[in-house]
Motif scaffolding. Structure first.
Motif, PDB file in Angstrom:
ATOM      1  N   GLY A  43      50.778  49.206  47.795  1.00 15.05           N
ATOM      2  CA  GLY A  43      51.112  48.165  46.832  1.00 15.05           C
ATOM      3  C   GLY A  43      49.961  47.801  45.928  1.00 15.05           C
ATOM      4  N   ARG A  44      49.874  46.533  45.588  1.00 22.98           N
ATOM      5  CA  ARG A  44      48.862  46.072  44.636  1.00 22.98           C
ATOM      6  C   ARG A  44      47.445  46.217  45.170  1.00 22.98           C
ATOM      7  NH1 ARG A  44      50.182  40.577  41.530  1.00 22.98           N
ATOM      8  NH2 ARG A  44      48.235  41.276  40.530  1.00 22.98           N
ATOM      9  N   PHE A  45      47.296  46.087  46.502  1.00 24.53           N
ATOM     10  CA  PHE A  45      45.957  46.224  47.074  1.00 24.53           C
ATOM     11  C   PHE A  45      45.387  47.613  46.808  1.00 24.53           C
ATOM     12  CE2 PHE A  45      47.568  42.751  49.856  1.00 24.53           C
ATOM     13  CZ  PHE A  45      46.608  41.809  49.532  1.00 24.53           C
ATOM     14  N   ASP A  50      41.477  48.052  44.627  1.00 19.40           N
ATOM     15  CA  ASP A  50      40.710  48.944  45.484  1.00 19.40           C
ATOM     16  C   ASP A  50      39.238  48.525  45.518  1.00 19.40           C
ATOM     17  OD1 ASP A  50      40.192  51.210  47.087  1.00 19.40           O
ATOM     18  OD2 ASP A  50      39.530  52.330  45.327  1.00 19.40           O
ATOM     19  N   GLY A  51      38.707  48.334  46.707  1.00 15.57           N
ATOM     20  CA  GLY A  51      37.311  47.936  46.860  1.00 15.57           C
ATOM     21  C   GLY A  51      37.077  46.443  46.926  1.00 15.57           C
ATOM     22  N   CYS A  52      38.076  45.637  46.562  1.00 13.85           N
ATOM     23  CA  CYS A  52      37.913  44.181  46.641  1.00 13.85           C
ATOM     24  C   CYS A  52      37.986  43.725  48.099  1.00 13.85           C
ATOM     25  CB  CYS A  52      39.017  43.471  45.859  1.00 13.85           C
ATOM     26  SG  CYS A  52      38.933  43.683  44.075  1.00 13.85           S
ATOM     27  N   PRO A  53      37.037  42.920  48.557  1.00 12.07           N
ATOM     28  CA  PRO A  53      37.150  42.393  49.923  1.00 12.07           C
ATOM     29  C   PRO A  53      38.355  41.470  50.036  1.00 12.07           C
ATOM     30  CG  PRO A  53      35.301  41.386  48.770  1.00 12.07           C
ATOM     31  CD  PRO A  53      35.802  42.473  47.887  1.00 12.07           C
ATOM     32  N   ILE A  54      39.048  41.573  51.165  1.00 14.89           N
ATOM     33  CA  ILE A  54      40.262  40.790  51.414  1.00 14.89           C
ATOM     34  C   ILE A  54      40.005  39.865  52.597  1.00 14.89           C
ATOM     35  CG2 ILE A  54      42.716  40.868  51.975  1.00 14.89           C
ATOM     36  CD1 ILE A  54      42.670  43.812  50.952  1.00 14.89           C
ATOM     37  N   LEU A  55      40.234  38.585  52.390  1.00 15.37           N
ATOM     38  CA  LEU A  55      40.100  37.597  53.450  1.00 15.37           C
ATOM     39  C   LEU A  55      41.478  37.353  54.053  1.00 15.37           C
ATOM     40  CD1 LEU A  55      37.753  35.431  54.377  1.00 15.37           C
ATOM     41  CD2 LEU A  55      39.367  33.843  53.360  1.00 15.37           C
ATOM     42  N   SER A  56      41.589  37.468  55.365  1.00 17.66           N
ATOM     43  CA  SER A  56      42.885  37.219  56.012  1.00 17.66           C
ATOM     44  C   SER A  56      42.726  36.212  57.135  1.00 17.66           C
ATOM     45  CB  SER A  56      43.491  38.517  56.534  1.00 17.66           C
ATOM     46  OG  SER A  56      42.609  39.235  57.369  1.00 17.66           O
ATOM     47  N   GLY A  57      43.685  35.291  57.206  1.00 19.32           N
ATOM     48  CA  GLY A  57      43.634  34.263  58.235  1.00 19.32           C
ATOM     49  C   GLY A  57      44.751  33.258  58.070  1.00 19.32           C
ATOM     50  N   GLY A  75      30.174  32.830  44.590  1.00 15.74           N
ATOM     51  CA  GLY A  75      30.406  33.703  43.450  1.00 15.74           C
ATOM     52  C   GLY A  75      31.601  34.618  43.566  1.00 15.74           C
ATOM     53  N   PHE A  76      32.483  34.381  44.545  1.00 21.41           N
ATOM     54  CA  PHE A  76      33.680  35.195  44.721  1.00 21.41           C
ATOM     55  C   PHE A  76      34.863  34.525  44.021  1.00 21.41           C
ATOM     56  CE2 PHE A  76      30.926  36.871  47.857  1.00 21.41           C
ATOM     57  CZ  PHE A  76      31.372  38.138  48.196  1.00 21.41           C
ATOM     58  N   LYS A  77      35.610  35.311  43.272  1.00 20.55           N
ATOM     59  CA  LYS A  77      36.743  34.777  42.528  1.00 20.55           C
ATOM     60  C   LYS A  77      38.032  35.447  42.997  1.00 20.55           C
ATOM     61  CE  LYS A  77      38.484  34.081  37.814  1.00 20.55           C
ATOM     62  NZ  LYS A  77      38.235  34.328  36.368  1.00 20.55           N
ATOM     63  N   SER A  78      39.012  34.629  43.343  1.00 21.53           N
ATOM     64  CA  SER A  78      40.289  35.166  43.812  1.00 21.53           C
ATOM     65  C   SER A  78      40.982  35.982  42.718  1.00 21.53           C
ATOM     66  CB  SER A  78      41.201  34.009  44.244  1.00 21.53           C
ATOM     67  OG  SER A  78      42.492  34.482  44.564  1.00 21.53           O
ATOM     68  N   GLN A  79      41.408  37.198  43.091  1.00 19.93           N
ATOM     69  CA  GLN A  79      42.080  38.088  42.156  1.00 19.93           C
ATOM     70  C   GLN A  79      43.581  38.191  42.432  1.00 19.93           C
ATOM     71  OE1 GLN A  79      39.642  38.311  39.798  1.00 19.93           O
ATOM     72  NE2 GLN A  79      40.177  40.457  39.525  1.00 19.93           N
ATOM     73  N   TYR A  80      43.938  38.167  43.708  1.00 16.96           N
ATOM     74  CA  TYR A  80      45.345  38.297  44.099  1.00 16.96           C
ATOM     75  C   TYR A  80      45.472  37.766  45.512  1.00 16.96           C
ATOM     76  CZ  TYR A  80      49.711  40.411  45.702  1.00 16.96           C
ATOM     77  OH  TYR A  80      50.964  40.602  46.239  1.00 16.96           O
ATOM     78  N   SER A  81      46.548  37.061  45.783  1.00 17.78           N
ATOM     79  CA  SER A  81      46.721  36.503  47.121  1.00 17.78           C
ATOM     80  C   SER A  81      48.176  36.590  47.567  1.00 17.78           C
ATOM     81  CB  SER A  81      46.245  35.051  47.167  1.00 17.78           C
ATOM     82  OG  SER A  81      46.973  34.249  46.250  1.00 17.78           O
ATOM     83  N   ILE A  82      48.338  36.809  48.852  1.00 16.60           N
ATOM     84  CA  ILE A  82      49.636  36.671  49.507  1.00 16.60           C
ATOM     85  C   ILE A  82      49.528  35.425  50.378  1.00 16.60           C
ATOM     86  CG2 ILE A  82      51.270  37.679  51.133  1.00 16.60           C
ATOM     87  CD1 ILE A  82      50.300  40.425  50.273  1.00 16.60           C
ATOM     88  N   ALA A 102      46.376  36.332  52.806  1.00 14.25           N
ATOM     89  CA  ALA A 102      45.535  37.507  52.546  1.00 14.25           C
ATOM     90  C   ALA A 102      45.114  37.405  51.090  1.00 14.25           C
ATOM     91  CB  ALA A 102      46.295  38.793  52.813  1.00 14.25           C
ATOM     92  N   ILE A 103      43.817  37.234  50.840  1.00 13.99           N
ATOM     93  CA  ILE A 103      43.314  36.942  49.505  1.00 13.99           C
ATOM     94  C   ILE A 103      42.260  37.975  49.131  1.00 13.99           C
ATOM     95  CG2 ILE A 103      42.267  35.192  48.008  1.00 13.99           C
ATOM     96  CD1 ILE A 103      43.058  33.100  50.166  1.00 13.99           C
ATOM     97  N   ALA A 104      42.492  38.673  48.013  1.00 10.65           N
ATOM     98  CA  ALA A 104      41.534  39.660  47.514  1.00 10.65           C
ATOM     99  C   ALA A 104      40.630  39.001  46.481  1.00 10.65           C
ATOM    100  CB  ALA A 104      42.264  40.840  46.890  1.00 10.65           C
ATOM    101  N   TYR A 105      39.335  39.318  46.570  1.00 12.69           N
ATOM    102  CA  TYR A 105      38.352  38.661  45.717  1.00 12.69           C
ATOM    103  C   TYR A 105      37.599  39.656  44.829  1.00 12.69           C
ATOM    104  CZ  TYR A 105      38.864  34.433  48.530  1.00 12.69           C
ATOM    105  OH  TYR A 105      39.355  33.309  49.148  1.00 12.69           O
ATOM    106  N   LYS A 106      37.282  39.188  43.635  1.00 11.82           N
ATOM    107  CA  LYS A 106      36.332  39.884  42.784  1.00 11.82           C
ATOM    108  C   LYS A 106      34.931  39.490  43.242  1.00 11.82           C
ATOM    109  CE  LYS A 106      34.898  40.435  37.958  1.00 11.82           C
ATOM    110  NZ  LYS A 106      35.144  40.004  36.555  1.00 11.82           N
TER     111      LYS A 106
END
Length: 378
Positions: A43-45, A50-57, A75-82, A102-106
């Motif tokens: 999917g979008r991830f 690709d390569g963006c760290p994803i925080l899950s919890g 300095g991390f900016k949210s790019q996409y989140s579920i 689950a949040i992907a960050y720039k």
């Protein structure tokens, strides 16, 4: 007792396929919880992040606000989140939580100039910081912070939790590598951080068994001064850290993992082609030797999946599949449920000397014995 099921697939698949296999093995676990590690995301991830760290919890409303402030400060900016906040009552025995995320960050400016080792240490430290922030009020629970990784943990029956969280509905959490474990930490107080699988810097594992050598192993790992070798609410977490230490710090192939966990006897080493090297490993890593019984299933940063047993061989394990998809299961019935059209004659049940590996291409099962010569790059 736990039950384990893992899938490695060439194409992303639903995590419910692994949970359904756990459900078939329900007589072997108590239905008290489920843990999932999803890697090789689709999917979008895969397509955009690709390569963006994803925080899950799991987070309360106040926890999400504190998380946003913390990541912004770094300095991390949210790019996409579920973000999934259930509107229905949870299954019986499952606490009312808040938002599963689950949040992907720039990454911040200058991040890519850091070495991979420094990037990894920073991500692990941020995960530990957030975990500590949430300990007092329970408003923040973080299970992973790493690229291409989502972890989900919850108390309750695995099938009911999978349906409650609608894991089949969102194809952005379909994954090529799925580790699923059915059981909460029922030996002690229930703690989601004690639920398998465990994860650190691209290495994940889960275990069915009991590690009676836990305390000396934990103390040795903590003495290595490696970020992330901490916590240990479960005696099985050390298996993940030993795999990480073997592959990431010692720079060895996963086929050396068994030689760290359960080294050969001096008599067995006497005529081994790598006897001098293995004797050195045995001597230098003697405090990492385990006592069982244990069956360990894990996955590595390169997409490989593996299974090993200890010398007692009192926990079941079987690997089988077909070109494109393979399953690693505590019981053959779980494998039958997930991949019914495989050639069963090619299934493999590892014994106490064996390591079973399926590479990221998902073409075939590879096996090796501790009696074999190790790969040349060692």
């Amino acid at each position: 007792m736990c039950r384990l099921f893992a899938l490695t697939s060439r194409d992303p698949i639903s995590p419910m396929r692994a949970i359904d296999a756990l459900n078939v093995m329900k007589e072997g676990h108590d239905g008290s919880g489920v843990g999932l590690c999803l890697r090789g995301l689709g999917g979008r991830f895969e397509e955009e992040l690709d390569g963006c760290p994803i925080l899950s919890g799991i987070f309360t409303e106040s926890g999400l606000r504190r998380l946003e402030q913390y990541t912004m400060d770094h300095g991390f900016k949210s790019q996409y989140s579920i973000l999934y906040t259930p509107e229905t009552e949870p299954p019986a025995g499952t606490p009312v939580r808040g938002t599963y995320a689950a949040i992907a960050y720039k990454v911040p400016k200058g991040w890519n100039s850091l070495s991979k080792k420094k990037q990894g240490a920073k991500l692990v430290q941020m995960r530990l910081d957030l975990k500590k922030m949430g300990e007092e009020d329970g408003d923040i629970m973080v299970f992973s912070f790493w690229p291409d990784t989502i972890m989900i943990k919850e108390v309750g029956d695995p099938l009911e939790i999978g349906e409650f969280l609608q894991l089949d509905a969102n194809k952005n959490i379909y994954a090529r590598r799925i580790l699923a474990q059915g059981r909460q930490n029922t030996n002690y107080a229930i703690n989601l951080y004690a639920c398998h699988p465990f994860f650190i810097e691209g290495v994940a594992s889960m275990t069915n068994g009991e590690n009676t050598a836990f305390i000396p192993i934990k103390e040795y790992l903590q003495s290595r001064n490696i970020t992330g070798y901490t916590g240990y609410q479960s005696d099985s977490e050390v298996f993940t850290h030993i795999a990480h230490y073997t592959t990431k710090r010692l720079g060895l192939d996963i086929r050396a993992y068994k030689h760290v966990l359960t080294p050969l006897s001096d008599l067995e080493l006497a005529d081994h082609p790598d006897r001098e090297f293995l004797a050195t490993i045995k001597r230098s890593c003697r405090k990492l030797i385990i006592d069982g019984p244990n069956c360990v299933i894990g996955t590595l940063d390169d997409g490989s999946m593996f299974m090993v047993q200890d010398r007692k061989k009192l926990r079941p394990g079987i690997v089988g599949g077909k070109d494109g998809i393979y399953g690693f299961s505590s019981e053959v019935c779980g494998l039958d449920a997930a991949i019914p059209d495989r050639d069963r004659s090619k299934d493999f049940q590892p014994m106490h000397l064996d390591t079973v590996i399926v590479g990221p291409d998902c073409k075939e099962i590879s096996t090796c014995s501790q009696k074999d010569q190790l790969p040349r790059q060692l």
